[in-house]
Design a protein around this motif. Structure first.
Motif, PDB file in Angstrom:
ATOM      1  N   MET A  13       7.062 102.454-104.788  1.00 50.20           N
ATOM      2  CA  MET A  13       7.684 102.864-103.536  1.00 50.20           C
ATOM      3  C   MET A  13       9.205 102.790-103.587  1.00 50.20           C
ATOM      4  SD  MET A  13       5.038 101.001-100.887  1.00 50.20           S
ATOM      5  CE  MET A  13       6.307 100.808 -99.694  1.00 50.20           C
ATOM      6  N   ARG A  14       9.764 101.748-104.205  1.00 50.76           N
ATOM      7  CA  ARG A  14      11.199 101.490-104.128  1.00 50.76           C
ATOM      8  C   ARG A  14      11.955 101.671-105.442  1.00 50.76           C
ATOM      9  NH1 ARG A  14      11.140 101.657 -98.891  1.00 50.76           N
ATOM     10  NH2 ARG A  14      10.137  99.924 -97.861  1.00 50.76           N
ATOM     11  N   LYS A  15      11.245 101.792-106.564  1.00 49.91           N
ATOM     12  CA  LYS A  15      11.852 101.944-107.896  1.00 49.91           C
ATOM     13  C   LYS A  15      12.677 100.735-108.310  1.00 49.91           C
ATOM     14  CE  LYS A  15      10.198 106.018-108.501  1.00 49.91           C
ATOM     15  NZ  LYS A  15       8.849 106.027-108.989  1.00 49.91           N
ATOM     16  N   ALA A  16      12.332  99.555-107.810  1.00 49.72           N
ATOM     17  CA  ALA A  16      13.008  98.315-108.191  1.00 49.72           C
ATOM     18  C   ALA A  16      12.084  97.150-107.850  1.00 49.72           C
ATOM     19  CB  ALA A  16      14.327  98.158-107.460  1.00 49.72           C
ATOM     20  N   VAL A  17      12.212  96.073-108.610  1.00 52.34           N
ATOM     21  CA  VAL A  17      11.412  94.879-108.333  1.00 52.34           C
ATOM     22  C   VAL A  17      12.312  93.653-108.175  1.00 52.34           C
ATOM     23  CG1 VAL A  17       9.250  95.641-109.347  1.00 52.34           C
ATOM     24  CG2 VAL A  17      10.978  94.597-110.799  1.00 52.34           C
ATOM     25  N   VAL A  18      13.482  93.849-107.626  1.00 52.31           N
ATOM     26  CA  VAL A  18      14.402  92.738-107.388  1.00 52.31           C
ATOM     27  C   VAL A  18      13.951  92.013-106.130  1.00 52.31           C
ATOM     28  CG1 VAL A  18      16.797  92.125-106.941  1.00 52.31           C
ATOM     29  CG2 VAL A  18      16.264  93.989-108.501  1.00 52.31           C
ATOM     30  N   VAL A  19      13.745  90.720-106.250  1.00 52.79           N
ATOM     31  CA  VAL A  19      13.186  89.925-105.152  1.00 52.79           C
ATOM     32  C   VAL A  19      14.154  89.835-103.980  1.00 52.79           C
ATOM     33  CG1 VAL A  19      12.289  87.649-104.548  1.00 52.79           C
ATOM     34  CG2 VAL A  19      11.788  88.616-106.777  1.00 52.79           C
ATOM     35  N   ASP A  20      15.448  89.817-104.240  1.00 57.08           N
ATOM     36  CA  ASP A  20      16.421  89.682-103.161  1.00 57.08           C
ATOM     37  C   ASP A  20      16.448  90.901-102.237  1.00 57.08           C
ATOM     38  OD1 ASP A  20      17.122  87.259-104.185  1.00 57.08           O
ATOM     39  OD2 ASP A  20      18.857  88.013-105.287  1.00 57.08           O
TER      40      ASP A  20
ATOM     41  N   ARG B 260      15.388  83.275-110.560  1.00 55.74           N
ATOM     42  CA  ARG B 260      15.150  84.634-111.050  1.00 55.74           C
ATOM     43  C   ARG B 260      15.155  85.630-109.913  1.00 55.74           C
ATOM     44  NH1 ARG B 260      16.314  84.843-116.276  1.00 55.74           N
ATOM     45  NH2 ARG B 260      15.383  83.106-117.338  1.00 55.74           N
ATOM     46  N   ARG B 261      15.593  86.845-110.219  1.00 53.89           N
ATOM     47  CA  ARG B 261      15.611  87.899-109.225  1.00 53.89           C
ATOM     48  C   ARG B 261      14.510  88.915-109.471  1.00 53.89           C
ATOM     49  NH1 ARG B 261      20.993  90.640-108.689  1.00 53.89           N
ATOM     50  NH2 ARG B 261      20.126  91.219-106.693  1.00 53.89           N
ATOM     51  N   ASN B 262      14.029  89.015-110.706  1.00 55.28           N
ATOM     52  CA  ASN B 262      12.981  89.964-111.040  1.00 55.28           C
ATOM     53  C   ASN B 262      11.627  89.362-110.658  1.00 55.28           C
ATOM     54  OD1 ASN B 262      11.269  91.802-112.180  1.00 55.28           O
ATOM     55  ND2 ASN B 262      12.360  91.922-114.117  1.00 55.28           N
ATOM     56  N   ALA B 263      10.802  90.143-109.966  1.00 52.31           N
ATOM     57  CA  ALA B 263       9.538  89.630-109.455  1.00 52.31           C
ATOM     58  C   ALA B 263       8.567  89.281-110.573  1.00 52.31           C
ATOM     59  CB  ALA B 263       8.908  90.651-108.511  1.00 52.31           C
ATOM     60  N   ILE B 264       8.590  90.000-111.659  1.00 54.12           N
ATOM     61  CA  ILE B 264       7.689  89.708-112.774  1.00 54.12           C
ATOM     62  C   ILE B 264       8.084  88.388-113.436  1.00 54.12           C
ATOM     63  CG2 ILE B 264       6.918  90.520-115.031  1.00 54.12           C
ATOM     64  CD1 ILE B 264       6.870  93.297-113.881  1.00 54.12           C
ATOM     65  N   LEU B 265       9.365  88.123-113.547  1.00 60.05           N
ATOM     66  CA  LEU B 265       9.799  86.844-114.100  1.00 60.05           C
ATOM     67  C   LEU B 265       9.463  85.686-113.161  1.00 60.05           C
ATOM     68  CD1 LEU B 265      13.220  87.820-115.690  1.00 60.05           C
ATOM     69  CD2 LEU B 265      11.027  87.457-116.807  1.00 60.05           C
ATOM     70  N   VAL B 266       9.465  85.941-111.869  1.00 64.31           N
ATOM     71  CA  VAL B 266       9.046  84.914-110.914  1.00 64.31           C
ATOM     72  C   VAL B 266       7.564  84.600-111.110  1.00 64.31           C
ATOM     73  CG1 VAL B 266       8.705  84.413-108.464  1.00 64.31           C
ATOM     74  CG2 VAL B 266      10.841  85.423-109.232  1.00 64.31           C
ATOM     75  N   LEU B 267       6.742  85.640-111.320  1.00 65.15           N
ATOM     76  CA  LEU B 267       5.322  85.410-111.588  1.00 65.15           C
ATOM     77  C   LEU B 267       5.125  84.627-112.883  1.00 65.15           C
ATOM     78  CD1 LEU B 267       3.458  88.698-110.623  1.00 65.15           C
ATOM     79  CD2 LEU B 267       3.243  86.453-109.602  1.00 65.15           C
ATOM     80  N   MET B 268       5.923  84.916-113.897  1.00 64.60           N
ATOM     81  CA  MET B 268       5.830  84.169-115.144  1.00 64.60           C
ATOM     82  C   MET B 268       6.204  82.698-114.935  1.00 64.60           C
ATOM     83  SD  MET B 268       7.286  86.947-117.861  1.00 64.60           S
ATOM     84  CE  MET B 268       7.310  85.810-119.203  1.00 64.60           C
TER      85      MET B 268
ATOM     86  N   VAL C 130      -3.464  89.939-108.408  1.00 63.28           N
ATOM     87  CA  VAL C 130      -2.976  90.357-107.093  1.00 63.28           C
ATOM     88  C   VAL C 130      -1.458  90.537-107.109  1.00 63.28           C
ATOM     89  CG1 VAL C 130      -2.750  89.639-104.687  1.00 63.28           C
ATOM     90  CG2 VAL C 130      -4.908  89.348-105.873  1.00 63.28           C
ATOM     91  N   GLY C 131      -0.755  89.607-107.743  1.00 59.26           N
ATOM     92  CA  GLY C 131       0.710  89.696-107.791  1.00 59.26           C
ATOM     93  C   GLY C 131       1.205  90.928-108.520  1.00 59.26           C
ATOM     94  N   LEU C 132       0.615  91.230-109.668  1.00 59.81           N
ATOM     95  CA  LEU C 132       1.037  92.426-110.407  1.00 59.81           C
ATOM     96  C   LEU C 132       0.700  93.699-109.642  1.00 59.81           C
ATOM     97  CD1 LEU C 132       0.302  91.591-114.124  1.00 59.81           C
ATOM     98  CD2 LEU C 132       2.505  91.890-113.022  1.00 59.81           C
ATOM     99  N   ALA C 133      -0.429  93.726-108.935  1.00 55.03           N
ATOM    100  CA  ALA C 133      -0.765  94.903-108.138  1.00 55.03           C
ATOM    101  C   ALA C 133       0.262  95.120-107.024  1.00 55.03           C
ATOM    102  CB  ALA C 133      -2.165  94.754-107.547  1.00 55.03           C
ATOM    103  N   ILE C 134       0.672  94.043-106.372  1.00 52.79           N
ATOM    104  CA  ILE C 134       1.676  94.153-105.312  1.00 52.79           C
ATOM    105  C   ILE C 134       3.014  94.596-105.889  1.00 52.79           C
ATOM    106  CG2 ILE C 134       3.034  92.806-103.655  1.00 52.79           C
ATOM    107  CD1 ILE C 134       0.478  91.163-103.163  1.00 52.79           C
ATOM    108  N   ILE C 135       3.398  94.020-107.023  1.00 49.96           N
ATOM    109  CA  ILE C 135       4.679  94.378-107.636  1.00 49.96           C
ATOM    110  C   ILE C 135       4.683  95.825-108.097  1.00 49.96           C
ATOM    111  CG2 ILE C 135       6.161  93.917-109.628  1.00 49.96           C
ATOM    112  CD1 ILE C 135       5.420  90.960-109.282  1.00 49.96           C
TER     113      ILE C 135
ATOM    114  N   ILE D  84      -7.055  77.704-113.953  1.00 42.89           N
ATOM    115  CA  ILE D  84      -6.952  78.912-114.773  1.00 42.89           C
ATOM    116  C   ILE D  84      -7.508  80.123-114.027  1.00 42.89           C
ATOM    117  CG2 ILE D  84      -7.833  80.004-116.875  1.00 42.89           C
ATOM    118  CD1 ILE D  84      -7.613  77.245-118.216  1.00 42.89           C
ATOM    119  N   VAL D  85      -8.631  79.939-113.339  1.00 40.90           N
ATOM    120  CA  VAL D  85      -9.200  81.038-112.544  1.00 40.90           C
ATOM    121  C   VAL D  85      -8.246  81.430-111.420  1.00 40.90           C
ATOM    122  CG1 VAL D  85     -11.077  81.617-110.943  1.00 40.90           C
ATOM    123  CG2 VAL D  85     -11.576  80.505-113.128  1.00 40.90           C
ATOM    124  N   LEU D  86      -7.658  80.446-110.767  1.00 45.28           N
ATOM    125  CA  LEU D  86      -6.670  80.719-109.724  1.00 45.28           C
ATOM    126  C   LEU D  86      -5.469  81.469-110.283  1.00 45.28           C
ATOM    127  CD1 LEU D  86      -5.686  80.074-106.751  1.00 45.28           C
ATOM    128  CD2 LEU D  86      -4.483  78.182-107.802  1.00 45.28           C
TER     129      LEU D  86
END
Length: 127
Positions: free
Chosen positions: A107-114, A24-32, A96-101, A87-89
């Protein structure tokens, strides 16, 4: 039900999560995909607790491992406790991941991991 089925389902879920993280290239899909991997680990922990508990009849459980003094050793759910920690982890990782994303998207108007540069804060000095 055979005990092999949850192990196979857990392995398939984990493999699907690894595939999602790698492809996956989208950061939210990587978190999923990471969440899918953590849920597979939970399934395997619970299945191992249920399937291996009857084989531990002669093993003495230490006093610190028992939640109560009158609880027999067969009723302690070690796999469930470990799954609760996972589950707590996972909840902390999502927060934390969603806050960073979200901050990166602002800042960048994109969440492409590459396109994420890990050394963007360093200044290059020619010379």
């Amino acid at each position: 039900m055979h005990v092999v089925i949850p192990y196979v389902v857990g392995a398939l879920l984990f493999g699907l999560g690894v595939y999602g993280v790698l492809r996956r290239r989208n950061a939210i899909l990587v978190l999923m995909a990471v969440e899918l991997m953590l849920n597979a680990v939970n399934l395997i922990l619970i299945t191992a607790d249920v399937s291996l508990r009857p084989g531990l009849t002669g093993v003495v459980i230490e006093s610190w491992a028992r939640p109560g003094s009158g609880v027999p050793a067969a009723d302690t759910g070690t796999g469930g406790v470990l799954a609760l920690f996972v589950i707590v982890l996972a909840a902390a990782e999502v927060g934390v991941g969603l806050a960073i994303i979200l901050q990166y998207y602002r800042m960048r108007k994109a969440v492409v991991v590459d396109d994420v540069r890990l050394d963007a804060g360093e200044e290059r000095v020619a010379g």
